[in-house]
Design an enzyme around this catalytic site. Structure first.
Site, PDB file in Angstrom:
ATOM      1  N   SER A  62       0.792  -1.238   0.000  1.00 31.82           N
ATOM      2  CA  SER A  62       0.000   0.000   0.000  1.00 31.82           C
ATOM      3  C   SER A  62       0.821   1.283   0.000  1.00 31.82           C
ATOM      4  O   SER A  62       0.270   2.362  -0.236  1.00 31.82           O
ATOM      5  CB  SER A  62      -0.936   0.021   1.203  1.00 31.82           C
ATOM      6  OG  SER A  62      -2.032  -0.793   0.936  1.00 31.82           O
ATOM      7  N   LYS A  65       0.494   3.395  -2.984  1.00 35.18           N
ATOM      8  CA  LYS A  65      -0.680   4.252  -3.198  1.00 35.18           C
ATOM      9  C   LYS A  65      -0.311   5.740  -3.206  1.00 35.18           C
ATOM     10  O   LYS A  65      -0.924   6.538  -3.897  1.00 35.18           O
ATOM     11  CB  LYS A  65      -1.732   3.981  -2.109  1.00 35.18           C
ATOM     12  CG  LYS A  65      -2.367   2.591  -2.258  1.00 35.18           C
ATOM     13  CD  LYS A  65      -3.188   2.172  -1.042  1.00 35.18           C
ATOM     14  CE  LYS A  65      -3.825   0.813  -1.269  1.00 35.18           C
ATOM     15  NZ  LYS A  65      -4.406   0.209  -0.089  1.00 35.18           N
ATOM     16  N   TYR A 190      -2.491  -2.293 -10.685  1.00 38.24           N
ATOM     17  CA  TYR A 190      -2.508  -2.122  -9.226  1.00 38.24           C
ATOM     18  C   TYR A 190      -1.688  -3.216  -8.516  1.00 38.24           C
ATOM     19  O   TYR A 190      -0.863  -2.922  -7.653  1.00 38.24           O
ATOM     20  CB  TYR A 190      -3.963  -2.101  -8.723  1.00 38.24           C
ATOM     21  CG  TYR A 190      -4.081  -2.113  -7.218  1.00 38.24           C
ATOM     22  CD1 TYR A 190      -3.800  -0.972  -6.464  1.00 38.24           C
ATOM     23  CD2 TYR A 190      -4.441  -3.282  -6.536  1.00 38.24           C
ATOM     24  CE1 TYR A 190      -3.871  -0.996  -5.083  1.00 38.24           C
ATOM     25  CE2 TYR A 190      -4.528  -3.303  -5.153  1.00 38.24           C
ATOM     26  CZ  TYR A 190      -4.237  -2.167  -4.430  1.00 38.24           C
ATOM     27  OH  TYR A 190      -4.307  -2.194  -3.057  1.00 38.24           O
ATOM     28  N   TYR A 242      -4.538   3.773   7.766  1.00 36.19           N
ATOM     29  CA  TYR A 242      -5.925   3.284   7.743  1.00 36.19           C
ATOM     30  C   TYR A 242      -6.679   3.713   8.992  1.00 36.19           C
ATOM     31  O   TYR A 242      -6.592   4.848   9.426  1.00 36.19           O
ATOM     32  CB  TYR A 242      -5.980   1.755   7.574  1.00 36.19           C
ATOM     33  CG  TYR A 242      -5.034   1.259   6.536  1.00 36.19           C
ATOM     34  CD1 TYR A 242      -5.216   1.604   5.207  1.00 36.19           C
ATOM     35  CD2 TYR A 242      -3.948   0.473   6.869  1.00 36.19           C
ATOM     36  CE1 TYR A 242      -4.348   1.153   4.233  1.00 36.19           C
ATOM     37  CE2 TYR A 242      -3.069   0.026   5.903  1.00 36.19           C
ATOM     38  CZ  TYR A 242      -3.279   0.370   4.589  1.00 36.19           C
ATOM     39  OH  TYR A 242      -2.418  -0.058   3.647  1.00 36.19           O
ATOM     40  N   VAL A 260       1.161  -3.892   3.781  1.00 37.92           N
ATOM     41  CA  VAL A 260       1.064  -5.183   4.472  1.00 37.92           C
ATOM     42  C   VAL A 260       2.346  -6.020   4.416  1.00 37.92           C
ATOM     43  O   VAL A 260       2.424  -7.067   5.058  1.00 37.92           O
ATOM     44  CB  VAL A 260      -0.110  -6.077   3.974  1.00 37.92           C
ATOM     45  CG1 VAL A 260      -1.426  -5.619   4.523  1.00 37.92           C
ATOM     46  CG2 VAL A 260      -0.128  -6.207   2.479  1.00 37.92           C
TER      47      VAL A 260
HETATM   48  N1  GLN Z   1      -1.696  -5.357  -2.263  1.00 40.00           N
HETATM   49  C1  GLN Z   1      -2.387  -5.226  -1.018  1.00 40.00           C
HETATM   50  C2  GLN Z   1      -3.891  -5.341  -1.207  1.00 40.00           C
HETATM   51  O1  GLN Z   1      -4.415  -4.756  -2.107  1.00 40.00           O
HETATM   52  C3  GLN Z   1      -2.051  -3.932  -0.363  1.00 40.00           C
HETATM   53  C4  GLN Z   1      -2.775  -3.732   0.936  1.00 40.00           C
HETATM   54  C5  GLN Z   1      -1.933  -3.097   1.999  1.00 40.00           C
HETATM   55  O2  GLN Z   1      -0.710  -3.008   1.906  1.00 40.00           O
HETATM   56  N2  GLN Z   1      -2.579  -2.710   3.063  1.00 40.00           N
HETATM   57  O3  GLN Z   1      -4.555  -6.000  -0.457  1.00 40.00           O
END
Ligand code: GLN
Length: 305
Positions: A62, A65, A190, A242, A260
Site C-alpha cells: 500500500s 498508493k 494495481y 488506515y 502489508v
Molecule cells: N496489495 C495489497 C492489497 O491490495 C495492499 C494492501 C496493503 O498493503 N494494506 O490487499
C-alpha cells in the site's frame, strides 16, 4: 540528530514483534520472518543512516498508493481525480467494501484505501497496461535515485491469484460508474505497483524528496509539484495508517504510509524515514514499526503538530 539512539530504540521496539503476525492473505508474503526490524533515516542534504536489520528488499504494497496518487495528479490534475475519489478517512479496514455500498454515489472515501487506490491507478496514463505500469515504476525509480528497482513477479502472481476481495471492490466500482475501462487491466497495474520491491534506503530517499517539497536537493529538480506533495502528505496523516491513523497522528505526529509487507514510509520535517518490520497488528500496520516511529518521534521531537 543523534543517530546513536536508533539501535537502542530498535532493540526496545523489536519486543513488539511477537505480538504481531506476518500477512498471509497474499501467500507469498508469509515467507518472511516476523521478527526483523530495520530503519533508514535520510535527512535533506545528508547521507542516509541505517540501523537494525533491514531486509534487502520488500514489496511496497500500500505504500505504492502514495506514488500512484502523485502520478495520477500529475497526469490528470486535481479536479478529475477528486471527482471520483474522496478526501475523507473511513474508520474501516483498508479493504472494506462497506462504504461503497451504502454511501451515494458509491465513490471511494480516499486514495489510501484499496478502493480509492484502484480508482487512482485507473487514471495513470499510458497506451496499454505495460506502459502504465512502467510509468509508475520509473517514477519510483526516479524519486529513489535507483533504477534497479523492479517488481517481484512471485508476489504479483500470488496476489493476482488470491485477490477475490480486490476484484469484488473493483467490480463494485465499475458498477457504481467510478471505474471506467477494463477492470482486469486496472487490477493488473494495481497488483504490479503493489509488488514493486524497494529497500528501507529507497523509501527513506523518496520520503526525503517529499519532506523537501518534491524537489531533489542534489539536482534542484522539482520532481513533483509542491501542491501535490502537500495533498499526499495530508492523506498520509489522515488516512495513511488506515483506521489507526488518528492514534498514530497523536502518538507520532508524522505523515506516514504503511503496507502489508510491513514497510512504512514516513515524512518527518526535513527527513524521510523507511522502516521494515513484517509482523503486523490487527489493522495491517507493522506493529514494531509503529512503536519505533513513535519512540523516535518522542526522542527527536518530530511531531508536526
Ligand atoms: N496489495 C495489497 C492489497 O491490495 C495492499 C494492501 C496493503 O498493503 N494494506 O490487499
Amino acid at each position: 540528530m543523534d543517530y546513536s539512539i536508533l539501535e537502542p530504540l530498535i532493540r526496545e521496539s523489536r519486543n513488539q514483534c511477537n505480538e504481531g503476525k506476518v500477512a498471509s492473505y497474499i501467500p507469498e508474503l508469509s515467507k518472511v520472518s516476523g521478527d526483523l526490524l530495520g530503519i533508514t533515516v535520510h535527512e535533506v542534504g545528508k547521507d542516509p543512516v541505517t540501523a537494525g536489520e533491514c531486509m534487502p528488499k520488500f514489496t511496497l504494497q500500500s505504500i505504492s498508493k502514495v506514488f500512484a496518487l502523485l502520478l495520477a495528479l500529475i497526469d490528470r490534475g486535481e479536479q478529475q481525480v477528486f471527482e471520483k475519489v474522496g478526501m475523507e478517512p473511513t474508520g474501516d479496514m483498508y479493504n472494506s467494501l462497506m462504504k461503497l455500498e451504502i454511501v451515494t454515489p458509491g465513490k471511494p472515501f480516499n486514495p489510501m484505501i484499496n478502493a480509492g487506490a484502484i480508482t487512482v491507478t485507473s487514471f495513470i496514463e499510458g497506451d496499454n497496461v505495460n506502459e502504465r505500469f512502467e510509468r509508475i515504476l520509473s517514477f519510483i525509480q526516479k524519486l529513489s535515485g535507483d533504477d534497479s528497482i523492479y517488481y517481484n513477479e512471485k508476489v504479483y502472481h500470488s496476489e493476482n491469484h488470491t485477490a477475490h476481495r480486490n476484484r469484488a471492490l473493483a467490480h463494485l466500482l465499475k458498477d457504481n460508474g467510478i471505474l471506467e475501462g477494463d477492470v482486469e487491466e486496472h487490477l493488473e497495474v494495481y497488483f504490479k505497483q503493489c509488488a514493486i520491491e524497494t529497500s528501507c534506503t529507497n523509501l527513506a530517499r523518496m520520503g526525503m524528496i517529499l519532506a523537501n517539497g518534491g524537489k531533489d536537493p542534489e539536482t534542484s529538480e522539482q520532481l513533483i509539484p509542491k501542491r501535490y506533495v502537500q495533498i499526499a502528505k495530508t492523506f498520509m496523516i489522515t488516512c495513511g495508517m488506515y483506521n489507526a491513523s488518528g492514534e498514530f497522528a497523536i502518538e507520532a505526529g508524522i505523515p506516514a504510509k504503511s503496507g502489508v509487507s510491513g514497510g512504512i514510509l514516513a515524512v518527518a520535517p526535513n527527513m524521510g524515514i523507511g522502516v521494515i518490520g513484517p509482523a503486523l497488528d490487527r489493522k495491517g500496520n507493522s506493529i514494531a514499526g509503529i512503536r519505533l516511529l513513535t519512540r523516535l518521534s518522542e526522542e527527536w521531537d518530530l511531531t508536526i503538530f
